[in-house]
Design a protein around this motif. Sequence first.
Motif, PDB file in Angstrom:
ATOM      1  N   VAL A   7       9.176  35.091  -9.789  1.00  0.00           N
ATOM      2  CA  VAL A   7       8.055  35.263  -8.764  1.00  0.00           C
ATOM      3  C   VAL A   7       7.870  36.740  -8.092  1.00  0.00           C
ATOM      4  O   VAL A   7       8.832  37.088  -7.629  1.00  0.00           O
ATOM      5  CB  VAL A   7       8.420  34.090  -7.626  1.00  0.00           C
ATOM      6  N   ASP A   8       6.741  37.075  -8.356  1.00  0.00           N
ATOM      7  CA  ASP A   8       6.706  38.352  -7.350  1.00  0.00           C
ATOM      8  C   ASP A   8       4.840  38.583  -7.175  1.00  0.00           C
ATOM      9  O   ASP A   8       4.151  38.199  -7.940  1.00  0.00           O
ATOM     10  CB  ASP A   8       6.974  39.330  -8.245  1.00  0.00           C
ATOM     11  N   ASP A   9       4.548  38.826  -6.046  1.00  0.00           N
ATOM     12  CA  ASP A   9       2.909  39.125  -5.739  1.00  0.00           C
ATOM     13  C   ASP A   9       2.388  40.289  -6.448  1.00  0.00           C
ATOM     14  O   ASP A   9       1.451  40.513  -6.358  1.00  0.00           O
ATOM     15  CB  ASP A   9       2.865  38.874  -4.353  1.00  0.00           C
ATOM     16  N   ALA A  41       6.209  40.882 -12.019  1.00  0.00           N
ATOM     17  CA  ALA A  41       6.422  39.409 -12.612  1.00  0.00           C
ATOM     18  C   ALA A  41       6.050  39.385 -14.044  1.00  0.00           C
ATOM     19  O   ALA A  41       7.114  38.739 -14.766  1.00  0.00           O
ATOM     20  CB  ALA A  41       5.723  38.532 -11.746  1.00  0.00           C
ATOM     21  N   ASP A  42       5.141  40.065 -14.290  1.00  0.00           N
ATOM     22  CA  ASP A  42       4.999  40.116 -15.797  1.00  0.00           C
ATOM     23  C   ASP A  42       6.112  40.760 -16.720  1.00  0.00           C
ATOM     24  O   ASP A  42       6.269  40.286 -17.844  1.00  0.00           O
ATOM     25  CB  ASP A  42       3.499  40.672 -16.129  1.00  0.00           C
ATOM     26  N   THR A  91       2.702  33.714  -6.666  1.00  0.00           N
ATOM     27  CA  THR A  91       2.726  33.115  -5.055  1.00  0.00           C
ATOM     28  C   THR A  91       4.215  32.252  -4.929  1.00  0.00           C
ATOM     29  O   THR A  91       4.386  31.559  -6.027  1.00  0.00           O
ATOM     30  CB  THR A  91       1.568  32.450  -4.788  1.00  0.00           C
ATOM     31  N   GLY A  92       4.374  32.104  -3.630  1.00  0.00           N
ATOM     32  CA  GLY A  92       5.425  31.428  -3.360  1.00  0.00           C
ATOM     33  C   GLY A  92       5.275  29.882  -3.531  1.00  0.00           C
ATOM     34  O   GLY A  92       5.981  29.086  -4.023  1.00  0.00           O
ATOM     35  N   GLN A  93       3.996  29.365  -2.818  1.00  0.00           N
ATOM     36  CA  GLN A  93       3.934  27.965  -3.184  1.00  0.00           C
ATOM     37  C   GLN A  93       3.644  27.659  -4.547  1.00  0.00           C
ATOM     38  O   GLN A  93       4.220  26.521  -5.034  1.00  0.00           O
ATOM     39  CB  GLN A  93       2.607  27.787  -2.373  1.00  0.00           C
ATOM     40  N   ASP A  94       3.038  28.332  -5.566  1.00  0.00           N
ATOM     41  CA  ASP A  94       2.775  27.942  -6.906  1.00  0.00           C
ATOM     42  C   ASP A  94       4.356  27.871  -7.455  1.00  0.00           C
ATOM     43  O   ASP A  94       4.663  27.151  -8.196  1.00  0.00           O
ATOM     44  CB  ASP A  94       2.007  29.200  -7.602  1.00  0.00           C
ATOM     45  N   ALA A  95       5.357  28.705  -7.087  1.00  0.00           N
ATOM     46  CA  ALA A  95       6.689  28.777  -7.680  1.00  0.00           C
ATOM     47  C   ALA A  95       7.301  27.418  -7.080  1.00  0.00           C
ATOM     48  O   ALA A  95       7.757  26.861  -8.155  1.00  0.00           O
ATOM     49  CB  ALA A  95       7.420  29.880  -7.004  1.00  0.00           C
ATOM     50  N   ILE A  96       7.260  27.131  -5.944  1.00  0.00           N
ATOM     51  CA  ILE A  96       7.560  25.619  -5.648  1.00  0.00           C
ATOM     52  C   ILE A  96       6.891  24.516  -6.317  1.00  0.00           C
ATOM     53  O   ILE A  96       7.525  23.579  -6.993  1.00  0.00           O
ATOM     54  CB  ILE A  96       7.408  25.200  -4.204  1.00  0.00           C
ATOM     55  N   PHE A 146       6.571  38.299   0.369  1.00  0.00           N
ATOM     56  CA  PHE A 146       5.031  38.469  -0.373  1.00  0.00           C
ATOM     57  C   PHE A 146       4.153  38.717   0.802  1.00  0.00           C
ATOM     58  O   PHE A 146       4.229  38.202   1.958  1.00  0.00           O
ATOM     59  CB  PHE A 146       4.797  37.011  -0.775  1.00  0.00           C
ATOM     60  N   LYS A 147       3.650  39.869   0.341  1.00  0.00           N
ATOM     61  CA  LYS A 147       2.835  40.543   1.500  1.00  0.00           C
ATOM     62  C   LYS A 147       1.396  39.651   2.156  1.00  0.00           C
ATOM     63  O   LYS A 147       1.489  39.805   3.382  1.00  0.00           O
ATOM     64  CB  LYS A 147       1.900  41.809   0.609  1.00  0.00           C
TER      65      LYS A 147
END
Length: 124
Positions: free
Chosen positions: A12-14, A19-20, A38-43, A60-61
Motif C-alpha cells: 500500500v502506497d499512494d 506500490a507497483d 489507498t488506505g481504505q482500499d487496503a482495508i 497518505f497525502k
Amino acid sequence: MSKLAKPRVLVVDDERVIADTLSIILNQNGFDALPIYTGQDAIDRARKLNPDLLISDVIFKNEVITGIDVAIQVRQLVPGCKILLFSGQAATADLLETARAQGHEFEILAKPVHPQDLLDRLGH
C-alpha cells in the motif's frame, strides 16, 4: 505432496510507482503481491483476501486515514497478518508512539525502501 501457496501480500502506497515496483519485486521473489493505492482500499482488500503480509506507507497525502490506521484495522480483520510499515516522514514517530500507547507494535522501514532490505526483512 502439495506445493505451498505463495504468501499473499498487500503493498500500500499512494505513490503508485512505489506500490507497483515493490509488488513486482515481491512477485519475482516468491510472493503473491498486489499493489494498492489507498488506505481504505487496503482495508477492503484485506477483508476479502486475508493477506499473510501488509506492507504499507504510513502517510497518505490525500487521505485522513494513515498506514497505522490501516495496519490496526487489518490486524483486527486478519489477526495472523504480519505488518511492515515504511515512511519517509518525521511525523511518523508521533503516530507510532500513539499506536504503541494503544498496544500496537509495528515494524518500520525508512523510505526509500531498498528492495534487498525488504527481502532480507521478509526472510528471502
